[in-house]
Design an enzyme around this catalytic site. Structure first.
Site, mmCIF file in Angstrom:
data_model
loop_
_atom_site.group_PDB
_atom_site.id
_atom_site.type_symbol
_atom_site.label_atom_id
_atom_site.label_comp_id
_atom_site.label_asym_id
_atom_site.label_seq_id
_atom_site.Cartn_x
_atom_site.Cartn_y
_atom_site.Cartn_z
ATOM 1 N N LYS A 212 -28.580 -0.840 -8.905
ATOM 2 C CA LYS A 212 -28.085 -2.221 -8.958
ATOM 3 C C LYS A 212 -28.956 -3.051 -9.906
ATOM 4 C CE LYS A 212 -30.845 -4.092 -5.220
ATOM 5 N NZ LYS A 212 -31.029 -4.929 -4.090
ATOM 6 N N LYS B 231 -34.010 -8.148 -9.915
ATOM 7 C CA LYS B 231 -35.118 -8.858 -10.530
ATOM 8 C C LYS B 231 -36.361 -7.975 -10.614
ATOM 9 C CE LYS B 231 -33.929 -12.126 -7.606
ATOM 10 N NZ LYS B 231 -33.846 -13.286 -6.707
ATOM 11 N N LYS C 297 -37.655 -0.072 -0.905
ATOM 12 C CA LYS C 297 -38.811 -0.918 -1.233
ATOM 13 C C LYS C 297 -40.124 -0.209 -0.928
ATOM 14 C CE LYS C 297 -36.873 -5.455 -1.517
ATOM 15 N NZ LYS C 297 -36.760 -6.815 -1.021
#
Ligand code: AMP
Ligand code: TRP
Length: 328
Positions: free
Chosen positions: A197, A200, A116
């Site tokens: 993966k 969203k 992130k």
């Protein structure tokens, strides 16, 4: 009467539910809930979502939307305590105590933190780093024994176990160490970058949302990366076959598997059939979602009741923990 084991899981209000969430977690939650064997808590983790870049309106809208989608997917408030993290006091307080016993290095090596931070370079906030201490608090506040999550969360649950161990070592044996519960397909891959993966946050084209209309699903699958289109292709094909195995009839799956081995497979046909099967799987979901969308007051009442139930458990744990660490 023996007490049922407690089971908790959480999900971030960052957008619509997708089939990765569903196959890695939500379907399992519904099955575990309906087995009647557990006391279930499902938490919409709005405080976690603040580590991202959403505006205040987006967080608010996404929280209600996620509650609607979870209910439409089969979470039953009569069987499961469905609540919003920030509606219950105690999560951030316990997280602070955990921050004070968690070595910095352990947080810095978390894959999700590294991932992130590399994706939001302009906003590498301290919350991104201490995120797993808050997640440990979500779990341990409810003394949960089982944690049904997708594979990407295994590292965080392992850290939660360590945090419980460190706490117990310093303050006395109090927390039970929780265990991960995985599904058959704990990591659904992105349609566009099948080495990653499904998520969203990687853009609309990489995932299939549960609420996507049949034509949208057809289109997204049509553009999904498969063998003929480059290096990641074979991972893409394996991903699509995995989806077919989960959503489709056994004979259809076996037919395509055989064709893949023989080299006679037509990816266009596979994609078309898979799109149809996925659309059919979620036709009830789409109807239920619309019903809840037009009765949002009911959803807010469910969340309010859920928070009340969760608060009782949270209060008990926090009181005992405060005493153990010498704050009371
Ligand atoms: P999130 O939407 O990131 O809050 O994730 C909610 C739940 O869905 C967690 O248990 C995740 O592990 C699971 N999950 C998210 N993405 C995937 C995926 N691509 N495959 C399997 N499980 C996933
Ligand atoms: N970190 C999880 C995710 O990003 C969500 C989460 C927060 C969670 N608290 C939890 C999952 C507690 C299980 C238990 O998907």
């Amino acid at each position: 009467m023996t007490k049922k084991p407690i089971l908790i899981s959480g999900i971030q209000p960052t957008g619509n539910l997708h089939i990765g969430n569903y196959l890695g977690a939500v379907k399992n939650w519904v099955d575990l809930q309906n087995s009647g064997k557990y006391r279930m808590f499902i938490c919409i983790v709005d405080l976690h979502a603040l580590t991202g870049n959403q505006s205040a309106e987006e967080v608010k809208k996404n929280t209600l939307n996620l509650a609607i989608e979870l209910l439409a997917a089969g979470i039953d408030p009569k069987k499961t305590t469905l609540f919003v993290q920030s509606h219950v006091t105690g999560h951030t307080e316990l997280a602070w105590l955990f921050n004070c016993i968690t070595p910095l290095g352990e947080l810095e090596r978390m894959t999700q933190f590294k991932d992130k931070s590399s994706r939001q370079m302009k906003n590498i906030n301290a919350g991104l780093l201490t995120y797993p201490a808050l997640m440990a608090s979500d779990i341990l506040l409810y003394q949960s024994q089982r944690i049904p999550v997708g594979e990407d969360q295994v590292q965080h649950v392992e850290l939660t176990r360590s945090i419980a161990r460190w706490f117990n070592g310093r303050y006395g044996d109090y927390f039970t160490l929780p265990e991960v519960v995985l599904t058959n397909i704990p990591r659904v891959k992105s349609l566009q970058e099948p080495d990653k993966k499904m998520s969203k946050s990687h853009g609309e084209k990489n995932y299939i949302a549960l609420c996507d209309d049949p034509e949208v699903i057809q289109n997204k699958l049509k553009k999904a990366v498969t063998a003929s289109e480059g290096g990641m292709g074979s991972q893409g094909v394996q991903n699509l076959l995995g989806l077919l195995k989960e959503f489709g009839e056994k004979d259809v799956y076996e037919m395509y598997l055989k064709q893949e081995k023989d080299g006679t497979i037509q990816y266009g046909n596979l994609k078309k059939d898979l799109a149809q099967i996925i659309s059919d799987t979620f036709s009830d979901f789409r109807v239920e979602r619309k019903k809840y969308l037009s009765n949002q007051r009911r959803v807010l009442t469910i969340l309010k009741e859920g928070a009340k139930g969760a608060q009782k458990v949270a209060d008990k744990t926090l009181k005992e923990v405060y005493r153990l660490v010498g704050l009371r």
